[in-house]
Design a protein around this motif. Structure first.
Motif, PDB file in Angstrom:
ATOM      1  N   GLN A   1      45.525 -25.695  -3.804  1.00  0.00           N
ATOM      2  CA  GLN A   1      45.258 -24.383  -4.375  1.00  0.00           C
ATOM      3  C   GLN A   1      44.981 -24.459  -5.875  1.00  0.00           C
ATOM      4  O   GLN A   1      45.612 -23.775  -6.685  1.00  0.00           O
ATOM      5  CB  GLN A   1      46.415 -23.416  -4.096  1.00  0.00           C
ATOM      6  CG  GLN A   1      46.583 -23.122  -2.626  1.00  0.00           C
ATOM      7  CD  GLN A   1      47.524 -21.981  -2.389  1.00  0.00           C
ATOM      8  OE1 GLN A   1      47.187 -20.830  -2.642  1.00  0.00           O
ATOM      9  NE2 GLN A   1      48.718 -22.302  -1.903  1.00  0.00           N
ATOM     10  N   ARG A   2      43.994 -25.298  -6.211  1.00  0.00           N
ATOM     11  CA  ARG A   2      43.594 -25.393  -7.610  1.00  0.00           C
ATOM     12  C   ARG A   2      42.218 -26.026  -7.735  1.00  0.00           C
ATOM     13  O   ARG A   2      41.801 -26.814  -6.888  1.00  0.00           O
ATOM     14  CB  ARG A   2      44.609 -26.179  -8.425  1.00  0.00           C
ATOM     15  CG  ARG A   2      44.687 -27.655  -8.078  1.00  0.00           C
ATOM     16  CD  ARG A   2      45.854 -28.299  -8.775  1.00  0.00           C
ATOM     17  NE  ARG A   2      45.667 -29.731  -8.970  1.00  0.00           N
ATOM     18  CZ  ARG A   2      46.476 -30.487  -9.681  1.00  0.00           C
ATOM     19  NH1 ARG A   2      47.516 -29.950 -10.282  1.00  0.00           N
ATOM     20  NH2 ARG A   2      46.247 -31.767  -9.820  1.00  0.00           N
ATOM     21  N   PHE A   3      41.540 -25.631  -8.792  1.00  0.00           N
ATOM     22  CA  PHE A   3      40.319 -26.300  -9.194  1.00  0.00           C
ATOM     23  C   PHE A   3      40.724 -27.348 -10.213  1.00  0.00           C
ATOM     24  O   PHE A   3      41.624 -27.119 -11.031  1.00  0.00           O
ATOM     25  CB  PHE A   3      39.338 -25.308  -9.845  1.00  0.00           C
ATOM     26  CG  PHE A   3      38.669 -24.393  -8.871  1.00  0.00           C
ATOM     27  CD1 PHE A   3      37.471 -24.746  -8.273  1.00  0.00           C
ATOM     28  CD2 PHE A   3      39.230 -23.169  -8.553  1.00  0.00           C
ATOM     29  CE1 PHE A   3      36.847 -23.899  -7.367  1.00  0.00           C
ATOM     30  CE2 PHE A   3      38.613 -22.304  -7.653  1.00  0.00           C
ATOM     31  CZ  PHE A   3      37.416 -22.682  -7.063  1.00  0.00           C
ATOM     32  N   GLU A   4      40.072 -28.507 -10.157  1.00  0.00           N
ATOM     33  CA  GLU A   4      40.347 -29.579 -11.110  1.00  0.00           C
ATOM     34  C   GLU A   4      39.062 -29.950 -11.825  1.00  0.00           C
ATOM     35  O   GLU A   4      37.991 -29.952 -11.227  1.00  0.00           O
ATOM     36  CB  GLU A   4      40.856 -30.828 -10.403  1.00  0.00           C
ATOM     37  CG  GLU A   4      42.214 -30.706  -9.793  1.00  0.00           C
ATOM     38  CD  GLU A   4      42.685 -31.991  -9.128  1.00  0.00           C
ATOM     39  OE1 GLU A   4      43.863 -32.026  -8.754  1.00  0.00           O
ATOM     40  OE2 GLU A   4      41.886 -32.941  -8.964  1.00  0.00           O
ATOM     41  N   ILE A   5      39.195 -30.313 -13.083  1.00  0.00           N
ATOM     42  CA  ILE A   5      38.083 -30.889 -13.824  1.00  0.00           C
ATOM     43  C   ILE A   5      38.490 -32.318 -14.166  1.00  0.00           C
ATOM     44  O   ILE A   5      39.603 -32.558 -14.638  1.00  0.00           O
ATOM     45  CB  ILE A   5      37.710 -30.073 -15.078  1.00  0.00           C
ATOM     46  CG1 ILE A   5      36.437 -30.638 -15.722  1.00  0.00           C
ATOM     47  CG2 ILE A   5      38.867 -29.958 -16.053  1.00  0.00           C
ATOM     48  CD1 ILE A   5      35.807 -29.722 -16.770  1.00  0.00           C
ATOM     49  N   ALA A   6      37.606 -33.247 -13.857  1.00  0.00           N
ATOM     50  CA  ALA A   6      37.904 -34.667 -14.059  1.00  0.00           C
ATOM     51  C   ALA A   6      36.717 -35.331 -14.756  1.00  0.00           C
ATOM     52  O   ALA A   6      35.584 -34.843 -14.713  1.00  0.00           O
ATOM     53  CB  ALA A   6      38.173 -35.348 -12.725  1.00  0.00           C
ATOM     54  N   ASP A   7      36.999 -36.464 -15.390  1.00  0.00           N
ATOM     55  CA  ASP A   7      35.929 -37.235 -16.017  1.00  0.00           C
ATOM     56  C   ASP A   7      35.350 -38.217 -15.000  1.00  0.00           C
ATOM     57  O   ASP A   7      35.757 -38.234 -13.835  1.00  0.00           O
ATOM     58  CB  ASP A   7      36.414 -37.939 -17.289  1.00  0.00           C
ATOM     59  CG  ASP A   7      37.504 -38.976 -17.042  1.00  0.00           C
ATOM     60  OD1 ASP A   7      37.730 -39.382 -15.880  1.00  0.00           O
ATOM     61  OD2 ASP A   7      38.137 -39.398 -18.029  1.00  0.00           O
ATOM     62  N   ASP A   8      34.418 -39.037 -15.443  1.00  0.00           N
ATOM     63  CA  ASP A   8      33.756 -39.982 -14.539  1.00  0.00           C
ATOM     64  C   ASP A   8      34.710 -40.992 -13.914  1.00  0.00           C
ATOM     65  O   ASP A   8      34.448 -41.521 -12.837  1.00  0.00           O
ATOM     66  CB  ASP A   8      32.643 -40.743 -15.268  1.00  0.00           C
ATOM     67  CG  ASP A   8      31.433 -39.866 -15.510  1.00  0.00           C
ATOM     68  OD1 ASP A   8      31.210 -38.932 -14.721  1.00  0.00           O
ATOM     69  OD2 ASP A   8      30.717 -40.118 -16.495  1.00  0.00           O
TER      70      ASP A   8
ATOM     71  N   GLU B   1      44.961 -23.138 -11.388  1.00  0.00           N
ATOM     72  CA  GLU B   1      45.697 -22.894 -10.149  1.00  0.00           C
ATOM     73  C   GLU B   1      45.403 -21.494  -9.628  1.00  0.00           C
ATOM     74  O   GLU B   1      45.164 -20.562 -10.409  1.00  0.00           O
ATOM     75  CB  GLU B   1      47.195 -23.056 -10.405  1.00  0.00           C
ATOM     76  CG  GLU B   1      47.548 -24.465 -10.830  1.00  0.00           C
ATOM     77  CD  GLU B   1      49.000 -24.625 -11.235  1.00  0.00           C
ATOM     78  OE1 GLU B   1      49.732 -23.610 -11.345  1.00  0.00           O
ATOM     79  OE2 GLU B   1      49.404 -25.771 -11.449  1.00  0.00           O
ATOM     80  N   TYR B   2      45.439 -21.356  -8.311  1.00  0.00           N
ATOM     81  CA  TYR B   2      45.139 -20.070  -7.698  1.00  0.00           C
ATOM     82  C   TYR B   2      45.887 -19.900  -6.391  1.00  0.00           C
ATOM     83  O   TYR B   2      46.447 -20.849  -5.843  1.00  0.00           O
ATOM     84  CB  TYR B   2      43.631 -19.915  -7.467  1.00  0.00           C
ATOM     85  CG  TYR B   2      43.050 -20.897  -6.471  1.00  0.00           C
ATOM     86  CD1 TYR B   2      43.164 -20.690  -5.094  1.00  0.00           C
ATOM     87  CD2 TYR B   2      42.363 -22.025  -6.888  1.00  0.00           C
ATOM     88  CE1 TYR B   2      42.620 -21.585  -4.179  1.00  0.00           C
ATOM     89  CE2 TYR B   2      41.807 -22.924  -5.988  1.00  0.00           C
ATOM     90  CZ  TYR B   2      41.942 -22.691  -4.634  1.00  0.00           C
ATOM     91  OH  TYR B   2      41.410 -23.570  -3.728  1.00  0.00           O
TER      92      TYR B   2
END
Length: 97
Positions: free
Chosen positions: A12-19, A28-29
Motif C-alpha cells: 500500500q505505497r508508491f515507491e520512487i527508486a534510483d537505477d 503510503e496509502y
C-alpha cells in the motif's frame, strides 16, 4: 539521476527508486471504494530538495488518474502538492475536506 516510481500495492505505497533499486521515498496509502487515501509521504533526508517527493507524488497521482480513481490527500505533502498544482484538483474526492 534517473528515477522510477512503482505502485507496491501489496505494501500500500508508491515507491520512487534510483537505477540501482535504492528506495528514495515512499507515498503510503489506503484504498477504499475507488478512492486512494494518501496518508504519509517520506523522502530520504539526503534526497530532500532535489524534487524527489514532487516526482513521486506527481507520478502516483498520474497512476491514480489512469486507473479512474480519486484521492483523499490526508498527507500534508500530497495536500500541498495538489494545492500548488491545480491540474490535479479534480482528483480530490471531497474537496471540502
Amino acid at each position: 539521476m534517473t528515477t522510477h516510481v512503482s505502485d507496491r500495492a501489496d505494501e500500500q505505497r508508491f515507491e520512487i527508486a534510483d537505477d540501482d533499486g535504492t528506495v528514495l521515498g515512499v507515498a503510503e496509502y489506503q484504498r477504499r471504494d475507488g478512492v486512494v487515501v494518501f496518508t504519509h509521504t517520506e523522502v530520504d533526508p539526503r534526497q530532500e530538495g532535489h524534487g524527489i517527493g514532487s516526482t513521486l507524488v506527481r507520478e502516483a497521482l498520474d497512476a491514480v488518474r489512469a486507473a479512474g480513481d480519486r484521492i483523499e490527500p490526508r498527507c500534508p505533502f500530497v495536500r500541498a502538492f495538489v494545492a500548488d498544482h491545480p491540474e490535479y484538483a479534480d482528483l480530490v474526492a471531497d474537496p471540502t475536506r
